[in-house]
Design an enzyme around this catalytic site. Structure first.
Site, PDB file in Angstrom:
ATOM      1  CG  HIS A 194      -1.170   4.104   4.302  1.00 37.43           C
ATOM      2  ND1 HIS A 194      -2.255   3.743   4.504  1.00 37.43           N
ATOM      3  CD2 HIS A 194      -0.457   2.770   3.522  1.00 37.43           C
ATOM      4  CE1 HIS A 194      -2.499   2.386   4.541  1.00 37.43           C
ATOM      5  NE2 HIS A 194      -1.390   1.911   3.816  1.00 37.43           N
TER       6      HIS A 194
ATOM      7  CG  ASP B 165      -4.112   5.908   6.217  1.00 38.24           C
ATOM      8  OD1 ASP B 165      -3.174   5.760   7.253  1.00 38.24           O
ATOM      9  OD2 ASP B 165      -4.305   5.502   5.385  1.00 38.24           O
TER      10      ASP B 165
ATOM     11  CB  SER C  77      -0.811   0.189   1.376  1.00 34.70           C
ATOM     12  OG  SER C  77      -0.156   0.035   2.305  1.00 34.70           O
TER      13      SER C  77
END
Ligand SMILES: *[C@@H]1O[C@H](CO)[C@@H](O)[C@H](O)[C@H]1NC(C)=O
Ligand SMILES: *[C@@H]1O[C@H](CO)[C@@H](O)[C@H](O)[C@H]1NC(C)=O
Ligand SMILES: *[C@@H]1O[C@H](CO)[C@@H](O)[C@H](O)[C@H]1NC(C)=O
Length: 390
Positions: free
Chosen positions: A356, A353, A49
Site C-alpha cells: 500500500h 508497506d 485494502s
C-alpha cells in the site's frame, strides 16, 4: 448544511472548470463544465485494502502499529501511515472520513459508509486461502442494500436516525469503487498463468457492471470508478517474481503491468457500455494506473525517494518480507518488540508497506485526479454528478 465551510478554493475550482471547458468537445460536456459543483451529501465506497477504513480490522482485529502513526497517531483500520485516497476524497467534498460498515463501535454513517474490506475481490473467491476475504463485491452490495433498507426504517424519531443518512442522500451521493487488484493476484496465487487470468477478466467485468447496476436500481446516480494500479511496480510482486519476469526500464515487471493494463482496458469498455444502459448515470472512469506509474517511475522528480523500498517492513531486498509485514513483532531477549518498523520519514516515501501507498503518496495521487485531468470524461471530482455524453 450545518458545519460545512464555504469552499476556500473557489478560485482554483473556477480555473479547473475553465480548463475542463477547454478539454470539452461536446455540448453536454460544456454544460457540466460550466455547471455547479455537485454538493454530494454522502459517499458510499466499495473496495479492498486501498480504501479500507476499518472493515477488516472490525473482523480480524485492529491493524498493528505503526500503521496510522502519521495522521491518526494510532492504528485506524487503514493499511497506511495516515490517510487514504478515499479520505482525501471525503475531505475535498467537505464530508467526514468514512466509517467502515462492519465497524459497530463509534461509527457515524450520517454522510456515508465504507463497504471496502482488505483482501476483497470483485468475484467471490472459490477458496479462502492466502489472505483473501469472503467480502467480495457482491457481498458488499448485499450489505449496501440492507443498509439502505434499514436507514429508511429507522428514518425518524429513532435513536439511530442521527447516525444514518437521510433518504435523499442516497441519490445525491458519490458512489466510489476501488477494487480489482485482488482478482488478479488471487489468480497468481492459484498458479494460473497470466493468459489464464486474462481469460477470466470478461466475467470479472460482468460482475463489476452488475454491482453498479444494482446501486443504480436503488437510486445511485454518480459513480467514480478507479482503475487498478500497476501491479508490476508493486513491491510484493517484484519481491516474489523478480527472477522470473521481465523488467521494464524503470524496474517494474512488464508482464504484470500488462495484466493490469488489460484489466483497465476491459474496465473502460465496460463503463462505456454501462453509460448506454443506464441513461441517468454519471460514470467517471479514473485512471489511477497512469498517476501511480508516473509517481513510482519518476519518484525523484516528484520529491519522493526509494520507490522500490517499503518504508515499513523488515528484511529482504526491498525491506519487504511477506511473513514479516509492517508491524510484525518478535520476541527479542524475552521481550516482544515490533521489528517491522517504519522508516524515518514516510513523507518522502512512496510505498508504505510494500503493498500500500504512504499518506504522502496518496495525497500526491489525489491531487493528480481531483481536477479530472486523468478521468474519462475529464470532469473534476466535485462535478462528477454531471453526465457527459460522448
Ligand atoms: C455524525 O456526523 C455528522 C457529520 O460529521 C455530525 O454532524 C453529527 O453530529 C454526528 N452524529 C452524532 C450522533 O454524533
Ligand atoms: C503453486 O506453486 C507452488 C510452487 O510450485 C506450490 O508450492 C503451491 O502449492 C502451488 N499453489 C497452488 C494453489 O496450487
Ligand atoms: C523472511 O521471514 C522468514 C520468516 O520470518 C525468514 O525465515 C526468511 O529468511 C525471511 N526472508 C528474508 C529474505 O529475509
Amino acid at each position: 448544511m450545518e458545519g460545512r465551510l464555504k469552499d476556500p478554493s473557489l478560485g482554483l475550482r473556477t480555473a479547473v472548470a475553465v480548463a475542463a471547458l477547454l478539454l470539452c468537445r461536446f455540448p453536454a460536456c460544456l454544460a457540466a463544465a460550466a455547471g455547479a459543483a455537485c454538493d454530494f451529501l454522502a459517499i458510499f465506497n466499495f473496495g479492498s485494502s486501498n480504501s479500507d477504513t476499518g472493515g477488516l480490522s472490525a473482523v480480524l482485529g485492529q491493524v498493528p502499529p505503526p500503521n496510522g502513526e502519521t495522521y491518526f497517531h494510532k492504528p485506524s483500520g487503514r493499511y497506511c501511515d495516515g490517510r487514504l485516497l478515499i479520505d482525501f476524497i471525503a475531505e475535498d467534498l467537505r464530508l467526514p472520513h468514512l466509517s467502515a460498515y462492519l465497524d459497530s463501535v463509534g461509527s457515524n454513517f450520517s454522510h456515508g459508509a465504507n463497504f471496502a474490506v482488505a483482501g476483497s475481490s470483485i468475484r467471490p473467491q472459490t477458496t479462502i486461502q492466502g489472505g483473501y476475504i469472503p467480502i467480495s463485491l457482491n457481498v458488499q452490495l448485499v450489505e449496501f442494500s440492507d443498509f439502505l433498507l434499514r436507514s429508511r426504517i429507522f428514518r425518524s424519531g429513532c435513536v439511530f436516525s442521527r447516525l444514518l443518512p437521510q433518504e435523499e442522500y442516497f441519490s445525491r451521493a458519490l458512489y466510489t469503487f476501488e477494487i480489482g487488484q485482488n482478482d488478479l493476484t488471487s489468480g497468481l496465487k492459484q498458479n494460473r498463468t497470466i493468459d489464464q487470468i486474462k481469460a477470466d477478466i470478461p466475467d470479472v467485468m460482468t460482475q463489476f457492471s452488475d454491482a453498479i447496476k444494482k446501486v443504480y436500481a436503488q437510486g445511485g446516480r454518480s459513480f467514480w470508478i478507479q482503475n487498478t494500479g500497476p501491479l508490476g511496480c508493486s513491491i510484493f510482486i517484484t519481491d516474489q517474481y523478480h527472477r522470473e519476469a521481465q523488467d521494464d526500464e524503470h524496474g517494474c515487471l512488464r508482464p504484470f503491468n500488462e495484466l493490469s493494463q488489460y484489466f483497465n482496458t476491459k474496465l473502460k469498455q465496460a463503463m462505456n457500455s454501462l453509460r448506454t444502459e443506464l441513461p441517468l448515470a454519471a460514470i467517471t472512469y479514473v485512471d489511477v494506473y497512469s498517476v501511480k506509474y508516473n509517481l513510482i517511475t519518476q519518484a525523484n522528480k516528484h520529491g519522493f525517494q526509494q520507490p522500490f523500498i517499503a518504508c515499513c517492513g523488515h528484511g529482504g531486498k526491498y525491506n519487504f518480507n511477506n511473513s514479516r509485514r509492517c508491524g510484525f513483532k518478535a520476541t527479542v531477549e524475552g521481550k516482544e518488540i515490533v521489528i517491522a518498523k517504519s522508516c524515518k520519514d514516510p513523507s518522502v516515501r512512496v510505498s508504505w508497506d510494500g503493498v500500500h501507498f504512504t499518506e504522502a503518496a496518496n495525497r500526491w495521487i489525489f491531487e493528480k485526479i481531483v481536477d479530472g485531468s486523468n478521468s474519462d470524461p475529464p470532469i473534476p471530482l466535485n462535478m462528477a454528478c454531471h453526465r457527459m455524453d460522448h
